[in-house]
Design an enzyme around this catalytic site. Structure first.
Site, PDB file in Angstrom:
ATOM      1  N   GLU A 160      21.011   3.643  47.978  1.00  0.00           N
ATOM      2  CA  GLU A 160      21.053   2.242  48.399  1.00  0.00           C
ATOM      3  C   GLU A 160      22.443   1.602  48.354  1.00  0.00           C
ATOM      4  O   GLU A 160      22.661   0.621  47.632  1.00  0.00           O
ATOM      5  CB  GLU A 160      20.073   1.413  47.570  1.00  0.00           C
ATOM      6  CG  GLU A 160      18.630   1.789  47.805  1.00  0.00           C
ATOM      7  CD  GLU A 160      17.632   0.843  47.126  1.00  0.00           C
ATOM      8  OE1 GLU A 160      16.441   0.915  47.496  1.00  0.00           O
ATOM      9  OE2 GLU A 160      18.048   0.051  46.263  1.00  0.00           O
ATOM     10  N   GLU A 354      11.936   6.433  48.202  1.00  0.00           N
ATOM     11  CA  GLU A 354      11.354   5.464  47.266  1.00  0.00           C
ATOM     12  C   GLU A 354      10.306   4.643  47.994  1.00  0.00           C
ATOM     13  O   GLU A 354      10.523   4.217  49.123  1.00  0.00           O
ATOM     14  CB  GLU A 354      12.394   4.477  46.701  1.00  0.00           C
ATOM     15  CG  GLU A 354      13.339   5.031  45.677  1.00  0.00           C
ATOM     16  CD  GLU A 354      14.272   3.961  45.125  1.00  0.00           C
ATOM     17  OE1 GLU A 354      13.910   2.757  45.148  1.00  0.00           O
ATOM     18  OE2 GLU A 354      15.371   4.319  44.670  1.00  0.00           O
TER      19      GLU A 354
END
Length: 441
Positions: A160, A354
């Site tokens: 991320e 995720e």
């Protein structure tokens, strides 16, 4: 919640769970300090005033946690390697032990090489705002690959970079706590450059299964009015396209490249777009975006400053998690089919690295409903022709949830932070049964 069986995924589909080092390992005295140690030491940075010095004590309790993985029946475990721990004497020994324990349990190790815990020494030298950090990252990656590459075959470079740029460098709500707004863009570029250099280092070490974990979600305009449409397009550029297109296409969206640092951004883009074997997507929810309203907005634990050229609005008529995030499983199908349509054959196979939610309680039926809905939505994307190869639940354990401290629980396993006792939740049993059903077919 639907009670009919979840459809079968293709043979070889990879089922797993994810964690990150700083959130679960503890043993802070056996690694160098990270930016998060410095950040949590500042009063008011973490909502409950906590830190991750002990966290879940996974460093000492990893055999117990690997036993939970074995009983769960996952194919793979996505964890992160702590750069500050690797920098300490004997730091890689822990990951040697962990990888061997996973092999003994029949669980494939999938390490992420950077999950936000930059060594504090590098931050003091400029951190990701400094181009040199990308070079130091590649050197560290080479060290890890040389040590673990005989047993690890699947690798993730970064987790991320969008959130690390936005929350850590633009808004200051995460470590390192910079409030640079659009002057944070160099942190994005240097993370992406570090990704490309890491891919090269992994290839040199013989790796052949490399991806990145980027966070993405559909952006919905708050209305059909032009100001809202333009604001949503800009948000989509910042949170989706800015981090996907350099990796997949070797270019920045129009108007962004000239804002990036360096003497030759085009040369950097050749490094950033080193071919990867799969593309990781972290998905939680879509975002509804409108034109700025001239006031700060609190949303999902983050303050959206009035000076940004957009504002984030509530998605009405859908459930929300304990974090206040909207629950929209169809957004995952929409995201993946949109990426397939936007990037075509430049999009490699996708892995959901995720997906999860924050809910209290051990009988966590809301989490079961969330995961059930998202797995079904993922299957619809597969049916629509998107090449999806795996799915990882966030997270195995309740853990230190960054600026929220210990107030949010994402785990399939409950952790009593006073005793560190692990208790599998109802969702753990649900996921175990799903995996058994998938394998029986």
């Amino acid at each position: 919640m639907a009670t009919n069986p979840i459809p079968q995924f293709p043979a070889g589909f990879l089922w797993g769970v994810s964690t990150s080092a700083h959130q679960i390992e503890g043993a802070a005295d056996q690694r160098e300090p990270s930016v998060w140690d410095a950040f949590t030491a500042e009063e008011g940075r973490v909502k409950d005033g906590s830190n991750a010095a002990v966290a879940c004590d996974h460093f000492h309790r990893y055999p117990q946690d690997v036993a939970l993985l074995r009983e769960l029946g996952v194919d793979a475990y996505r964890f992160s390697v702590s750069w500050p721990r690797v920098n300490a004497p004997g730091g890689l020994d822990f990951y040697d032990r962990l990888v061997d324990e996973l092999a003994g349990a029949g669980v494939r190790p999938v390490p992420t090489l950077f999950h936000w815990d930059l060594p504090l020494s590098l931050q003091e030298a400029g951190g990701w705002l400094n181009r040199d950090t990308a070079e130091r990252f590649a050197e560290y990656v080479a060290v890890v690959a040389a040590r673990l590459g005989d047993r690890v075959t699947k690798w993730i470079t970064l987790n991320e970079p969008a959130e690390h740029t936005l929350l850590g460098h633009a808004l200051g709500t995460h470590a390192p706590g910079k409030q640079l707004m659009f002057d944070a863009l160099p942190a994005a570029h240097h993370q992406l450059l570090g990704h490309g250099l890491a891919v090269r280092a992994l290839r040199e070490a013989g790796a052949s299964d490399i991806g990145i974990a980027n966070s993405h979600g559909p952006t919905w305009a708050a209305s059909a009015e032009q100001p809202d449409v333009e604001a949503a397009a800009f948000y989509d550029l910042l949170l989706n396209r800015l981090f996907a297109e350099p990796v997949l296409l070797g270019e920045y969206p129009d108007g962004i490249g000239e804002l990036m640092p360096g003497d030759d951004v085009s040369a950097d883009l050749k490094v950033i777009s080193e071919p990867i074997d799969w593309y990781g997507v972290n998905y939680y929810a879509p975002t509804r975006v409108g034109a700025p309203e001239g006031t700060d907005i609190e949303f999902g634990g983050v303050t959206i400053p009035a000076e940004l050229p957009f504002t984030v609005k509530e998605i009405e008529g859908v459930p929300t998690t304990d974090f206040g995030w909207p629950v929209v499983p169809s957004g995952l199908t929409d995201l993946l089919t949109a990426f397939r349509d936007r990037y075509g054959d430049r999009l490699p196979p996708v892995v959901i690295t995720e997906n999860g939610c924050s809910y209290e309680g051990i009988d966590d039926q809301e989490r079961i409903a969330y995961l059930d809905g998202h797995v079904r939505a993922l299957h619809r994307a597969v049916e629509a022709g998107v090449d999806v190869r795996g799915y990882f639940v966030w997270s195995l354990l309740d853990n230190f949830e960054w600026a929220e401290g210990y107030a949010r629980r994402f785990g399939l396993v409950h952790v009593d932070y006073a005793t560190l006792e692990r208790t599998p939740k109802a969702s753990y049993g649900w996921y175990r049964d799903l995996l058994r059903a998938q394998r029986r077919a």
